[in-house]
Design an enzyme around this catalytic site. Structure first.
Site, short mmCIF file in Angstrom:
data_model
loop_
_atom_site.label_atom_id
_atom_site.label_comp_id
_atom_site.label_asym_id
_atom_site.label_seq_id
_atom_site.Cartn_x
_atom_site.Cartn_y
_atom_site.Cartn_z
N HIS A 115 0.84 -1.19 0.00
CA HIS A 115 0.00 0.00 0.00
C HIS A 115 0.88 1.25 0.00
O HIS A 115 1.88 1.32 0.72
CB HIS A 115 -0.93 -0.01 1.21
CG HIS A 115 -2.01 -1.03 1.11
ND1 HIS A 115 -2.46 -1.76 2.19
CD2 HIS A 115 -2.75 -1.45 0.05
CE1 HIS A 115 -3.43 -2.59 1.79
NE2 HIS A 115 -3.61 -2.41 0.50
N GLU A 319 0.95 -6.39 10.72
CA GLU A 319 0.54 -4.98 10.72
C GLU A 319 1.43 -4.22 11.70
O GLU A 319 1.28 -4.34 12.92
CB GLU A 319 -0.92 -4.84 11.11
CG GLU A 319 -1.90 -5.48 10.14
CD GLU A 319 -2.19 -4.62 8.91
OE1 GLU A 319 -1.66 -3.49 8.85
OE2 GLU A 319 -2.97 -5.06 8.05
#
Length: 349
Positions: A115, A319
């Protein structure tokens, strides 16, 4: 002296090059009014009392990270014995670099920079690759791990930047000469700030591109190119996703770790298709990182999801960090301290 801004540069990076503060650029360039402002290729900046640095490796915690920084590391990595390959090209024809280190039978794959506003994961993986190759070269132990033994047992494959075009957009913004100027502005509804942008340059989310519940995820996501979450017209339309797909099928990895930000959690399951060993593996990763293991993210279409479904092998989404994307360079110390041992431990699973 005058500095001409190049593709991929930011105020932090220019200041770092000349050993000055970002504030000094604002002080002597009236058109620059914020340290977070985009500076575009061709822009001329006055640099007072700056001395160009000869060693560009000391960017830890100081600057953003993108394709140009990775390319600046290539010669050092290669001197350390890291094999370099180009596995495909982005929409804007930027190389997607893959690296290989180790000789072991077990094949492990780390990927980051999926991303655009999560570039800190690219910095994490590039720095880890550099540090582990330095210690292998010098036959050193690292945080109690024998690097020589780890890399005899495992072969590590790394793609630090899956989405080079998007990362550059988040860091440098859009300008008239950009080949996707009109398309990007249309997707972004005319706005010229891109901190929220996670897609590739065509507005497709590269972690929604995978044939694992793709239709369900696409049905619940935007129906046209968007700054995030648009799954594309069908799976694997984007060249960046195709490159990872082909690379994964070529090497048949034993397990994969895909790095994203943020949340400090580790997702490790998908539709109960993950092998039993995944739970024990994620417990070890959680122990060395303090990250919370979560079996499912209640979403579909991700790379880790597809890997588990297709190969019935362990896959993990890491994450990193807590805050608002893009995490600033100041966050890197926290990200590194929590993930240095995780990336080492993952090689010993």
């Amino acid at each position: 002296m005058m500095h001409t801004v190049q593709i991929g540069e930011t105020i932090n990076k220019v200041a770092f090059q000349y050993g000055i503060r970002p504030f000094d650029i604002l002080l002597f360039n009236r058109e620059v009014f914020s340290e977070q402002q985009y500076i575009y290729p061709g822009m001329r900046l006055y640099i007072q009392n700056g001395t160009l640095r000869q060693d560009q490796m000391d960017w830890l915690g100081l600057t953003e990270f993108n394709q140009h920084d990775l390319e600046g590391m290539l010669s050092r990595l290669q001197k350390n014995g890291v094999e370099t390959d180009v596995i495909g090209y982005s929409v804007m024809n930027k190389p997607i670099y893959a690296f290989k280190i180790g000789t072991g039978k077990k094949k492990v794959f780390y990927s980051g920079g999926w991303h655009a506003n999560e570039w800190i994961t690219s910095k994490l993986l590039a720095y880890f690759l550099y540090e582990i190759s330095e210690r292998q070269k010098d036959q050193q132990r690292w945080h109690g791990y024998s690097i020589e033994e780890l890399l005899k047992d495992s072969t590590l494959y790394v793609v630090p930047i899956v989405n080079p075009d998007g990362i550059e957009l988040v860091q440098q913004g859009i300008y008239n000469e950009h080949p996707h100027f009109h398309q990007v502005l249309e997707i972004n509804k005319g706005m010229r700030s891109f901190d929220h942008w996670s897609s590739n340059i065509r507005g497709v989310d590269l972690n929604h591109q995978w044939p694992a519940g793709w239709a369900k995820e696409a049905n619940e996501s935007p129906k046209e190119p968007w700054s995030r979450h648009y799954s594309g017209q069908k799976p694997l339309t984007e060249p960046e996703a195709k490159a990872i797909y082909n690379y994964t099928n070529q090497h048949q990895f034993d397990y994969v770790l895909a790095f994203h930000s943020q949340g400090q959690v580790i997702y490790w399951g998908y539709n109960h298709l993950e092998p039993e060993v995944s739970e024990e593996m994620v417990s070890r990763l959680s122990y060395v990182s303090s990250y919370l293991p979560v079996k499912t993210a209640d979403s579909d279409g991700g790379y880790k999801d597809w890997f588990i479904q297709h190969y019935r092998k362990p896959g993990f989404t890491i994450e990193v960090g807590v805050g608002v994307n893009p995490l600033s360079p100041d966050h890197f110390s926290e990200v590194w301290s929590n993930n240095c041992l995780l990336t080492l431990e993952a090689l010993s699973l």
